[in-house]
Design an enzyme around this catalytic site. Structure first.
Site, short mmCIF file in Angstrom:
data_model
loop_
_atom_site.label_atom_id
_atom_site.label_comp_id
_atom_site.label_asym_id
_atom_site.label_seq_id
_atom_site.Cartn_x
_atom_site.Cartn_y
_atom_site.Cartn_z
N LYS A 35 63.44 45.09 57.69
CA LYS A 35 64.19 44.18 58.38
C LYS A 35 65.64 44.70 58.83
O LYS A 35 66.06 44.94 60.21
CB LYS A 35 64.56 42.77 58.11
CG LYS A 35 64.69 41.70 59.16
CD LYS A 35 65.12 40.46 58.46
CE LYS A 35 63.79 39.44 58.56
NZ LYS A 35 64.38 38.05 58.02
N THR A 121 69.49 25.26 56.25
CA THR A 121 69.16 23.82 56.23
C THR A 121 68.88 23.49 54.52
O THR A 121 67.84 23.95 54.09
CB THR A 121 68.22 23.31 57.04
OG1 THR A 121 68.43 23.66 58.25
CG2 THR A 121 67.74 21.84 56.95
N PHE A 151 72.21 23.94 64.60
CA PHE A 151 71.25 22.92 65.49
C PHE A 151 70.42 23.93 66.28
O PHE A 151 69.91 23.39 67.11
CB PHE A 151 72.04 21.86 66.00
CG PHE A 151 72.42 20.99 64.89
CD1 PHE A 151 71.57 19.95 64.26
CD2 PHE A 151 73.76 21.04 64.41
CE1 PHE A 151 72.15 19.12 63.32
CE2 PHE A 151 74.20 20.28 63.55
CZ PHE A 151 73.51 19.26 62.86
N ARG A 153 67.75 26.27 68.66
CA ARG A 153 66.41 26.06 68.86
C ARG A 153 65.82 27.42 69.09
O ARG A 153 66.50 28.14 69.81
CB ARG A 153 65.86 25.19 69.83
CG ARG A 153 66.27 23.69 69.81
CD ARG A 153 66.12 22.90 71.05
NE ARG A 153 67.33 23.77 71.96
CZ ARG A 153 67.38 23.47 73.36
NH1 ARG A 153 66.55 22.61 74.01
NH2 ARG A 153 68.42 23.84 73.94
N CYS A 262 60.92 24.74 60.73
CA CYS A 262 61.79 23.92 60.31
C CYS A 262 61.35 22.49 60.29
O CYS A 262 61.40 21.72 59.26
CB CYS A 262 62.91 23.98 61.37
SG CYS A 262 63.82 25.46 61.60
N LYS A 322 55.65 27.03 69.80
CA LYS A 322 56.18 26.43 71.08
C LYS A 322 56.49 27.65 71.81
O LYS A 322 56.36 28.79 71.54
CB LYS A 322 57.35 25.81 70.84
CG LYS A 322 58.50 26.77 70.14
CD LYS A 322 59.98 25.83 70.33
CE LYS A 322 61.25 26.65 70.15
NZ LYS A 322 62.40 25.78 70.25
C1 UGA Z 1 64.28 22.73 65.60
C2 UGA Z 1 65.54 21.85 66.33
O1 UGA Z 1 65.32 21.26 67.53
C3 UGA Z 1 66.77 22.55 65.98
O2 UGA Z 1 67.87 21.54 66.58
C4 UGA Z 1 66.93 23.09 64.64
O3 UGA Z 1 68.39 23.76 64.74
C5 UGA Z 1 65.81 23.93 64.12
O4 UGA Z 1 64.79 23.26 64.36
C6 UGA Z 1 66.06 24.56 62.88
O5 UGA Z 1 66.20 23.55 61.99
O6 UGA Z 1 66.37 25.42 62.54
P1 UGA Z 1 62.62 24.76 66.59
O7 UGA Z 1 62.11 24.48 65.34
O8 UGA Z 1 63.30 26.03 67.31
O9 UGA Z 1 64.30 23.77 66.57
O10 UGA Z 1 61.71 24.07 67.79
P2 UGA Z 1 62.04 22.68 68.69
O11 UGA Z 1 62.30 22.95 70.01
O12 UGA Z 1 62.85 21.51 67.92
O13 UGA Z 1 60.35 22.33 68.67
C7 UGA Z 1 59.72 21.80 67.48
C8 UGA Z 1 58.20 21.65 67.70
O14 UGA Z 1 58.29 20.44 68.26
C9 UGA Z 1 57.44 22.53 68.61
O15 UGA Z 1 56.29 22.75 68.02
C10 UGA Z 1 57.32 21.78 69.95
O16 UGA Z 1 56.19 22.22 70.49
C11 UGA Z 1 57.23 20.38 69.39
N1 UGA Z 1 57.61 19.09 70.39
C12 UGA Z 1 59.04 19.20 70.81
C13 UGA Z 1 56.68 18.53 70.62
O17 UGA Z 1 55.38 18.37 70.30
N2 UGA Z 1 56.90 17.51 71.57
C14 UGA Z 1 58.20 17.44 72.25
O18 UGA Z 1 58.33 16.26 72.90
C15 UGA Z 1 59.11 18.11 71.78
#
Ligand code: UGA
Length: 462
Positions: A35, A121, A151, A153, A262, A322
């Site tokens: 990496k 975390t 926080f 994403r 996460c 996602k």
């Molecule tokens: C998440 C949090 O949103 C961040 O704030 C945090 O910093 C991060 O984890 C972390 O702990 O590092 P992330 O894992 O990048 O971020 O993804 P999200 O955008 O939160 O989505 C997570 C999952 O939920 C995805 O699989 C998405 O498809 C799903 N999702 C999201 C749904 O099924 N429905 C929704 O309405 C929103």
């Protein structure tokens, strides 16, 4: 300021670039030699919009460098961020071995008085362990431990990092607060909200945030099951709920559930922490169960639509957990792929960015270049990731190349009226299906499909 960042995963690398871009001198270090070699050549080890350009710019400025030798990164650091992975153990506990190893390295190599910041975390109470390790291994030197949960994403990481909703700082000494305020000064001057707490509160706030967002998603998925039975539309229900500012519309999108590195591990880690503290928090178990149920509901929908799965070709659109990322870790799309393969179907998948990572995790998966290649000859399309690319598919072209014009929409990406007009059998999530009026023998081929019945009119599966 001289900043060391231990761990160059999503959080670590984006933090490196962000700190450099607000004027600090940053050295990132990682135990993963391959990496670091990539990073030294200016190549991010994962896809993240805007990261590569920003990283190249900061490297060229001389403010950002990488090394595999932790001692080098730590030697002059005024502040050290621990951004290593905290994966789940088999029982759901966070595995904090990398945290301990990082603390050991810091104790041996960082200067006296350095501020050591947890960005990974971690369960509440971890900072105490870090402090103990620093004391045991640091000889005469003293360190200030702080928590600064991240926080950001994936897919929006650069923006989230440079323009966060809030900066949370958990401290136990004025020195930590002074150093972290100085570090974040450009963002604080730009108006970013700062919240200062004790360390355990900051640690717990991150787990609570991720668990609550997961809860919202699982709530929406449970509602989807009810809407499917009641003939209601979960998206419209979420819109109504979300228009109440006390509830908020975000993270109420029903689908095949949450995934990624996460949410699954953090829900489990908060559950385990609570259990260990004597409070079982059964709600979190239910959040996890509903998330598993969401994938299963999609798989069952495919089976109900297609009857026997053996010999059926399924085009799986999306593999990333996602859109906007090539990350397939704990991706519900891959869980669905495994489930469909296990039922005997022939699964052909595509993803704009995550295909090769998915192939590494699930070698038996057949890959197609795009949605049209995947859909060619397919008995059903299953949408598993809500990439924009899949929203604007040429429906007439798809209908022409598929064996059955059937779409199971696990992300509610498509429009029911358009699907009806294009002559598809369309099964969204928590919304009424679009099913053509019954013919004598069902859709033996695309030509057999009659015009669709109006939306909202409930009908049986083929
Ligand atoms: C998440 C949090 O949103 C961040 O704030 C945090 O910093 C991060 O984890 C972390 O702990 O590092 P992330 O894992 O990048 O971020 O993804 P999200 O955008 O939160 O989505 C997570 C999952 O939920 C995805 O699989 C998405 O498809 C799903 N999702 C999201 C749904 O099924 N429905 C929704 O309405 C929103």
């Amino acid at each position: 300021m001289k900043v060391a960042v231990m761990g160059t995963g999503h959080v670590g690398l984006v933090s490196c670039v962000t700190f450099a871009s607000i004027g600090h001198e940053v050295v990132g270090t990682d135990v993963d030699v391959a990496k670091i070699e990539l990073l030294e050549r200016g190549i991010p080890p994962f896809f993240e919009p805007g990261l590569e350009e920003a990283m190249k710019r900061e490297k060229a400025s001389g403010r950002l460098s990488f090394t595999t030798v932790a001692a080098e990164a730590l030697r002059d650091a005024e502040v050290v961020f621990i951004c290593v992975g905290t994966p789940a153990r088999a029982n759901g506990d966070a595995n904090l071995l990398a945290m301990e190893q990082s603390a050991g390295q810091i104790a041996r190599h960082a200067p006296d008085g350095a501020v050591v910041v947890e960005k990974s975390t971690v369960p509440a109470g971890t900072a105490d362990r870090v402090q103990t390790t620093l004391q045991r291994e640091g000889g005469e030197r003293r360190f200030h431990v702080a928590s600064n949960p991240e926080f950001l994403r994936e897919g929006a990481a650069m923006r989230d990092s440079l323009e966060p909703d809030r900066i949370v700082i958990g401290i136990e000494s004025p020195r930590s607060l002074e150093v972290l305020k100085r570090l974040y000064a450009p963002l604080l001057e730009a108006g970013v909200h700062l919240i200062v707490t004790d360390i355990r509160t900051a640690e717990l706030a991150k787990h609570a945030s991720n668990a609550f967002l997961s809860l919202k998603i699982s709530f929406a998925n449970a509602l989807a099951r009810v809407c499917e039975r009641a003939g209601a539309d979960v998206t419209a229900v979420a819109d109504v709920m979300g228009s109440d500012p006390r509830i908020g519309r975000a993270f109420l999108n029903a689908g095949i559930g949450y995934g990624g590195y996460c949410f699954p591990k953090d829900v489990a880690a908060l559950r385990r922490l609570s259990e260990r503290l004597g409070y079982p928090f059964p709600l979190l178990r239910e959040v996890e169960r509903l998330n598993d149920e969401a994938v299963e509901a999609a798989a069952t929908k495919v089976e109900e639509a297609l009857w026997n799965m053996e010999g059926k070709r399924i085009a799986l659109l999306g593999l990333a957990f996602k859109p906007g990322t090539d990350d397939v870790r704990f991706s519900p799309a891959l869980t669905l792929a495994r489930r469909l393969l296990a039922s005997g179907a022939h699964v052909v998948a595509c993803d704009p960015h995550a295909a090769s990572n998915a192939k590494d995790e699930l070698p038996e998966l057949e890959l197609a270049r795009d949605a049209y290649e995947a859909a060619s000859g397919a008995h059903a399309i299953v949408i598993a990731t809500d990439w924009e690319e899949f929203r604007n598919l040429d429906l007439a072209r798809l209908r022409g190349i598929m064996t059955y014009p059937m779409v199971v929409d696990g992300r509610n990406l498509l429009d029911s009226v358009e699907m009806a007009e294009a002559g598809f059998w369309y099964y969204p999530t928590g919304r009424p299906p679009v099913v053509p009026a019954p013919t004598t023998s069902g859709p033996a081929s695309a030509e057999a499909v009659e015009p669709a019945v109006p939306i909202g009119q409930r009908s049986t599966t083929p």
